[in-house]
Design a protein around this motif. Structure first.
Motif, PDB file in Angstrom:
ATOM      1  N   ILE A  48      -8.175  -1.263  -1.563  1.00 55.65           N
ATOM      2  CA  ILE A  48      -7.530  -2.517  -1.180  1.00 55.65           C
ATOM      3  C   ILE A  48      -7.875  -3.601  -2.199  1.00 55.65           C
ATOM      4  O   ILE A  48      -9.048  -3.911  -2.402  1.00 55.65           O
ATOM      5  CB  ILE A  48      -7.976  -2.956   0.230  1.00 55.65           C
ATOM      6  CG1 ILE A  48      -7.731  -1.842   1.244  1.00 55.65           C
ATOM      7  CG2 ILE A  48      -7.260  -4.232   0.636  1.00 55.65           C
ATOM      8  CD1 ILE A  48      -8.342  -2.111   2.612  1.00 55.65           C
ATOM      9  N   LEU A  49      -6.842  -4.176  -2.798  1.00 58.70           N
ATOM     10  CA  LEU A  49      -7.026  -5.226  -3.799  1.00 58.70           C
ATOM     11  C   LEU A  49      -7.416  -6.547  -3.150  1.00 58.70           C
ATOM     12  O   LEU A  49      -8.440  -7.135  -3.481  1.00 58.70           O
ATOM     13  CB  LEU A  49      -5.745  -5.390  -4.618  1.00 58.70           C
ATOM     14  CG  LEU A  49      -5.734  -6.467  -5.689  1.00 58.70           C
ATOM     15  CD1 LEU A  49      -6.779  -6.180  -6.750  1.00 58.70           C
ATOM     16  CD2 LEU A  49      -4.357  -6.561  -6.324  1.00 58.70           C
TER      17      LEU A  49
ATOM     18  N   ALA B 130     -12.960  -0.090  -1.031  1.00 58.69           N
ATOM     19  CA  ALA B 130     -12.463   1.224  -0.628  1.00 58.69           C
ATOM     20  C   ALA B 130     -13.144   1.598   0.675  1.00 58.69           C
ATOM     21  O   ALA B 130     -14.348   1.383   0.846  1.00 58.69           O
ATOM     22  CB  ALA B 130     -12.760   2.269  -1.694  1.00 58.69           C
ATOM     23  N   THR B 131     -12.353   2.136   1.582  1.00 57.18           N
ATOM     24  CA  THR B 131     -12.877   2.621   2.850  1.00 57.18           C
ATOM     25  C   THR B 131     -12.683   4.124   2.891  1.00 57.18           C
ATOM     26  O   THR B 131     -11.566   4.607   2.691  1.00 57.18           O
ATOM     27  CB  THR B 131     -12.130   1.982   4.031  1.00 57.18           C
ATOM     28  OG1 THR B 131     -12.118   0.569   3.863  1.00 57.18           O
ATOM     29  CG2 THR B 131     -12.790   2.342   5.351  1.00 57.18           C
ATOM     30  N   CYS B 132     -13.760   4.844   3.125  1.00 58.13           N
ATOM     31  CA  CYS B 132     -13.715   6.300   3.277  1.00 58.13           C
ATOM     32  C   CYS B 132     -13.884   6.596   4.764  1.00 58.13           C
ATOM     33  O   CYS B 132     -14.891   6.210   5.355  1.00 58.13           O
ATOM     34  CB  CYS B 132     -14.847   6.958   2.492  1.00 58.13           C
ATOM     35  SG  CYS B 132     -14.834   6.572   0.734  1.00 58.13           S
ATOM     36  N   ILE B 133     -12.899   7.239   5.352  1.00 57.49           N
ATOM     37  CA  ILE B 133     -12.940   7.585   6.770  1.00 57.49           C
ATOM     38  C   ILE B 133     -12.735   9.088   6.901  1.00 57.49           C
ATOM     39  O   ILE B 133     -11.899   9.660   6.197  1.00 57.49           O
ATOM     40  CB  ILE B 133     -11.852   6.836   7.577  1.00 57.49           C
ATOM     41  CG1 ILE B 133     -12.062   5.321   7.486  1.00 57.49           C
ATOM     42  CG2 ILE B 133     -11.851   7.283   9.028  1.00 57.49           C
ATOM     43  CD1 ILE B 133     -11.021   4.506   8.229  1.00 57.49           C
TER      44      ILE B 133
ATOM     45  N   MET C 179       0.859  -1.161   0.000  1.00 57.96           N
ATOM     46  CA  MET C 179       0.000   0.000   0.000  1.00 57.96           C
ATOM     47  C   MET C 179       0.906   1.225   0.000  1.00 57.96           C
ATOM     48  O   MET C 179       1.869   1.291   0.756  1.00 57.96           O
ATOM     49  CB  MET C 179      -0.889  -0.039   1.244  1.00 57.96           C
ATOM     50  CG  MET C 179      -1.876   1.084   1.413  1.00 57.96           C
ATOM     51  SD  MET C 179      -3.275   1.248   0.311  1.00 57.96           S
ATOM     52  CE  MET C 179      -4.179  -0.244   0.465  1.00 57.96           C
ATOM     53  N   LYS C 180       0.613   2.188  -0.865  1.00 58.37           N
ATOM     54  CA  LYS C 180       1.418   3.408  -0.900  1.00 58.37           C
ATOM     55  C   LYS C 180       0.516   4.625  -0.977  1.00 58.37           C
ATOM     56  O   LYS C 180      -0.648   4.524  -1.404  1.00 58.37           O
ATOM     57  CB  LYS C 180       2.379   3.392  -2.088  1.00 58.37           C
ATOM     58  CG  LYS C 180       1.670   3.441  -3.428  1.00 58.37           C
ATOM     59  CD  LYS C 180       2.647   3.513  -4.571  1.00 58.37           C
ATOM     60  CE  LYS C 180       1.865   3.727  -5.861  1.00 58.37           C
ATOM     61  NZ  LYS C 180       2.666   4.168  -6.947  1.00 58.37           N
ATOM     62  N   ARG C 181       1.044   5.734  -0.580  1.00 63.80           N
ATOM     63  CA  ARG C 181       0.301   6.981  -0.637  1.00 63.80           C
ATOM     64  C   ARG C 181       0.213   7.414  -2.093  1.00 63.80           C
ATOM     65  O   ARG C 181       1.184   7.329  -2.841  1.00 63.80           O
ATOM     66  CB  ARG C 181       0.990   8.049   0.201  1.00 63.80           C
ATOM     67  CG  ARG C 181       0.161   9.304   0.258  1.00 63.80           C
ATOM     68  CD  ARG C 181       0.732  10.278   1.254  1.00 63.80           C
ATOM     69  NE  ARG C 181      -0.051  11.483   1.173  1.00 63.80           N
ATOM     70  CZ  ARG C 181      -0.397  12.201   2.205  1.00 63.80           C
ATOM     71  NH1 ARG C 181      -0.040  11.816   3.407  1.00 63.80           N
ATOM     72  NH2 ARG C 181      -1.095  13.295   2.057  1.00 63.80           N
ATOM     73  N   ALA C 182      -0.972   7.900  -2.506  1.00 63.67           N
ATOM     74  CA  ALA C 182      -1.161   8.359  -3.879  1.00 63.67           C
ATOM     75  C   ALA C 182      -0.247   9.549  -4.157  1.00 63.67           C
ATOM     76  O   ALA C 182       0.047  10.345  -3.264  1.00 63.67           O
ATOM     77  CB  ALA C 182      -2.620   8.739  -4.105  1.00 63.67           C
ATOM     78  N   ALA C 183       0.172   9.675  -5.400  1.00 64.72           N
ATOM     79  CA  ALA C 183       1.101  10.734  -5.785  1.00 64.72           C
ATOM     80  C   ALA C 183       0.462  12.122  -5.671  1.00 64.72           C
ATOM     81  O   ALA C 183       1.118  13.079  -5.323  1.00 64.72           O
ATOM     82  CB  ALA C 183       1.603  10.499  -7.209  1.00 64.72           C
TER      83      ALA C 183
ATOM     84  N   ALA D 119      -3.235  -1.751   5.131  1.00 65.49           N
ATOM     85  CA  ALA D 119      -3.898  -0.688   4.369  1.00 65.49           C
ATOM     86  C   ALA D 119      -4.725   0.219   5.264  1.00 65.49           C
ATOM     87  O   ALA D 119      -4.717   1.443   5.116  1.00 65.49           O
ATOM     88  CB  ALA D 119      -4.785  -1.299   3.286  1.00 65.49           C
ATOM     89  N   MET D 120      -5.433  -0.359   6.214  1.00 66.10           N
ATOM     90  CA  MET D 120      -6.263   0.435   7.119  1.00 66.10           C
ATOM     91  C   MET D 120      -5.403   1.269   8.071  1.00 66.10           C
ATOM     92  O   MET D 120      -5.719   2.437   8.326  1.00 66.10           O
ATOM     93  CB  MET D 120      -7.211  -0.470   7.897  1.00 66.10           C
ATOM     94  CG  MET D 120      -8.278  -1.115   7.029  1.00 66.10           C
ATOM     95  SD  MET D 120      -9.275   0.083   6.116  1.00 66.10           S
ATOM     96  CE  MET D 120     -10.044   0.969   7.470  1.00 66.10           C
ATOM     97  N   GLU D 121      -4.328   0.703   8.590  1.00 65.12           N
ATOM     98  CA  GLU D 121      -3.472   1.455   9.508  1.00 65.12           C
ATOM     99  C   GLU D 121      -2.774   2.616   8.810  1.00 65.12           C
ATOM    100  O   GLU D 121      -2.618   3.691   9.397  1.00 65.12           O
ATOM    101  CB  GLU D 121      -2.458   0.526  10.181  1.00 65.12           C
ATOM    102  CG  GLU D 121      -3.081  -0.424  11.189  1.00 65.12           C
ATOM    103  CD  GLU D 121      -3.818   0.280  12.325  1.00 65.12           C
ATOM    104  OE1 GLU D 121      -3.369   1.353  12.777  1.00 65.12           O
ATOM    105  OE2 GLU D 121      -4.856  -0.249  12.758  1.00 65.12           O
ATOM    106  N   LEU D 122      -2.360   2.428   7.559  1.00 63.96           N
ATOM    107  CA  LEU D 122      -1.759   3.538   6.820  1.00 63.96           C
ATOM    108  C   LEU D 122      -2.758   4.679   6.638  1.00 63.96           C
ATOM    109  O   LEU D 122      -2.415   5.856   6.813  1.00 63.96           O
ATOM    110  CB  LEU D 122      -1.245   3.058   5.459  1.00 63.96           C
ATOM    111  CG  LEU D 122       0.022   2.221   5.492  1.00 63.96           C
ATOM    112  CD1 LEU D 122       0.279   1.590   4.127  1.00 63.96           C
ATOM    113  CD2 LEU D 122       1.208   3.056   5.938  1.00 63.96           C
TER     114      LEU D 122
END
Length: 177
Positions: A53-54, A37-40, A1-5, A72-75
Motif C-alpha cells: 500500500i502506497l 505491506a501486510t502479510c496475512i 490496487m490490482k492483483r499482481a500479474a 487494499a485490505m479488502e481485496l
C-alpha cells in the motif's frame, strides 16, 4: 490496487499490488520505503497473501480518508477467502512505514498507524510488525508457512567530495638530474 500479474510459486509485487498464493514453498516479495505491506495467512488452509500500500490514509477537506487502505485490505482478504481461507483463522504481520526523507510529511507513520488500527478493528491478530525507522525493507513472505524474512536496505551512500590531487610544486622550468 490490482492483483499482481504473477500466479506461480514466486511472485513479486510493487506499489498498489497484492498477491495471494497456496503454493507450498512459494514466496511473495516486495521492497518498501514509506509504503506498508501486510502479510496475512490462514495456518490451517496454508494459504496467504501480501499487499503493498502506497498511501493508506489521506487528508481531505472533509477530514481523514481511509478509502485506499481499506480497499487494499479488502481485496487481499477477499482473495484469501476465494482460495479457501477462513477469516476467523487469519494471522498478520506488517512491515514498512519508514520515514525516507526528513523534512517532509511522515506518510510512513500514517500508513503504519492505519494498518495497526485496521487489524485491531477487524479482529485479525498481528503476530509481528516492523514499522517506522528510516531504512527501506526487502520483504519475503512464505504464504503457506506464515514465515517472513526482512532485510533492511541502507539508504543511498553519502556523497563524498572528491579529494583534490596535491598541487604540483611551482618550479622555474629547470629540471636537475
Amino acid at each position: 490496487m490490482k492483483r499482481a500479474a504473477g500466479r506461480g510459486p514466486n511472485i513479486n509485487i510493487t506499489q498498489g499490488e497484492y498477491a495471494v498464493s497456496d503454493h507450498e514453498g512459494g514466496v511473495i516479495t516486495t521492497i518498501l520505503g514509506s509504503c506498508i505491506a501486510t502479510c496475512i495467512w490462514d495456518p490451517v488452509r496454508k494459504v496467504g497473501g501480501m499487499n503493498h500500500i502506497l498511501v493508506a490514509r489521506s487528508q481531505t477537506s472533509g477530514g481523514t480518508n481511509d478509502y485506499a487502505g481499506v480497499n487494499a485490505m479488502e481485496l487481499l482478504i477477499n482473495g484469501l477467502v476465494r482460495l479457501g481461507a477462513d477469516r476467523t483463522r487469519f494471522n498478520a504481520k506488517v512491515f514498512g512505514g519508514a520515514r525516507m526523507i526528513n523534512g517532509l510529511s511522515d506518510i510512513g507513520q500514517s500508513n503504519g498507524s492505519f494498518i495497526v488500527e485496521f487489524l485491531e478493528k477487524e479482529g485479525i491478530p498481528c503476530l509481528g510488525k516492523s514499522l517506522g525507522g528510516n531504512a527501506a525493507r526487502q520483504i519475503k513472505f512464505f504464504p503457506s508457512e506464515g514465515r517472513v524474512m526482512q532485510r533492511t536496505v541502507a539508504g543511498a551512500p553519502e556523497v563524498l567530495q572528491p579529494v583534490k590531487p596535491p598541487e604540483k610544486p611551482v618550479r622555474n622550468g629547470v629540471e636537475l638530474f
